[in-house]
Design an enzyme around this catalytic site. Structure first.
Site, PDB file in Angstrom:
ATOM      1  N   LYS A  77     -52.543  84.916  22.168  1.00 51.34           N
ATOM      2  CA  LYS A  77     -51.419  84.825  21.239  1.00 51.34           C
ATOM      3  C   LYS A  77     -51.932  84.935  19.803  1.00 51.34           C
ATOM      4  CE  LYS A  77     -47.493  81.585  20.705  1.00 51.34           C
ATOM      5  NZ  LYS A  77     -46.968  80.290  21.219  1.00 51.34           N
TER       6      LYS A  77
ATOM      7  N   SER B 113     -42.576  80.495  23.149  1.00 49.29           N
ATOM      8  CA  SER B 113     -42.855  81.567  22.209  1.00 49.29           C
ATOM      9  C   SER B 113     -44.058  82.437  22.578  1.00 49.29           C
ATOM     10  CB  SER B 113     -43.118  80.958  20.816  1.00 49.29           C
ATOM     11  OG  SER B 113     -44.259  80.092  20.850  1.00 49.29           O
TER      12      SER B 113
ATOM     13  N   SER C  94     -43.614  76.367  25.145  1.00 53.93           N
ATOM     14  CA  SER C  94     -44.017  77.752  24.885  1.00 53.93           C
ATOM     15  C   SER C  94     -45.114  78.297  25.784  1.00 53.93           C
ATOM     16  CB  SER C  94     -44.416  77.910  23.421  1.00 53.93           C
ATOM     17  OG  SER C  94     -43.302  77.735  22.582  1.00 53.93           O
TER      18      SER C  94
END
Length: 281
Positions: free
Chosen positions: A85, A160, A184
């Site tokens: 990420k 996310s 997330s």
């Protein structure tokens, strides 16, 4: 390397690939080439990557092969390609955090978890899409394109950590770090069919990553298997793998009788009950 060999490589788990590299049944370069090809093939459909650093990753893979040739293994993930990420800082490299605000700002220091993965031999080859500033349960990103679920591109990935979930599920990365402040890691894991763990707060260092809510932020892996999740956690927070082979006899699993079920869709409630029967058995 022919297509069948590349497909075989990208189908392996982290643990399987690392073993194949150590035993010289596979090379780090071939593994990296296979995953780079796969990432390029799925990117236009899934938008899971924000950046792929192919040249640097291949150079690192060549170095990792030379180390294997002289009998040196860095750790349990030697030569395993990973992407993360885009909120895990690496000194001197831009981390956008899914936002245009930070797209030209190099990071001042490297995230502690990346240092642990580097030391264990993992090779980062790119950074992954995410909801802007890690805020968004669907995983949409209005600046760089919405990440798509590899099982059905018309559906969301969960967020996310959208790119982490999509890339690992699509076999375009062997594992990825996500972050979990309010779901997330767990949401993309559930939506994309992966193993994902939100560790106990404070168990894994959050140094030099995007802060969202420091009293809740956690770092967790998204992987293809539970074993992979344990190994990655064992690298970024030592102590998990030692319990992996313990028997489960006498293990107790708790669940709330409210909360999970308040306003829950009946189909999800039924699926939960079936899963509990499996655990009980």
């Amino acid at each position: 390397m022919d297509r069948a060999d590349r497909d075989k490589l990208i189908s392996l788990s982290c643990v399987q690939l690392a073993a194949a590299i150590r035993e010289r049944r596979a090379t780090c370069v071939a593994s990296m080439e296979a995953v780079l090809e796969r990432a390029g093939a799925v990117q236009s459909r899934l938008y899971c990557f924000l950046r792929i650093d192919a040249d640097a990753a291949l150079a690192a893979a060549h170095l990792a092969d030379r180390e294997i040739a002289r009998g040196y293994v860095r750790g349990p993930l030697h030569g395993v390609p990973m992407a993360h990420k885009d909120m895990y800082y690496r000194s001197g490299v831009v981390s956008s955090c899914g936002s245009k605000i930070l797209r030209d700002t190099p990071a001042p220091a490297t995230a502690k978890v990346l240092e642990h993965l580097d030391a264990a031999g993992a090779i980062q080859f790119g950074v992954l899409n995410m909801a802007e500033f890690a805020m968004g349960p669907t995983g949409h990103n209005w600046h760089y394109g919405h990440c798509r679920n590899p099982w059905d591109p018309e559906r969301i990935t969960g967020g996310s950590s959208s790119g982490s979930g999509a890339a690992v599920a699509a076999r375009a990365a062997f594992a990825a770090l996500g972050s979990d402040t309010g779901g997330s890691v767990r949401l993309p894991a559930a939506f994309c069919g992966l193993a994902g763990v939100r560790p106990t707060h404070g168990r894994v260092s959050v140094a030099n990553i995007l802060p969202l809510c420091p009293s809740l932020d956690t770092v967790g892996p998204l992987t293809r298997t539970v074993e992979d999740a344990a190994v990655v956690l064992g690298v970024i927070a030592p102590g998990f793998v030692v319990d992996l082979e313990k028997p489960i006899a006498g293990l107790r699993i708790g669940r709330p009788r409210q909360l999970f079920y308040d306003g829950c869709d009946p189909e999800i409630t039924a699926a939960m009950e079936v899963s509990l029967e499996v655990f009980a058995a």
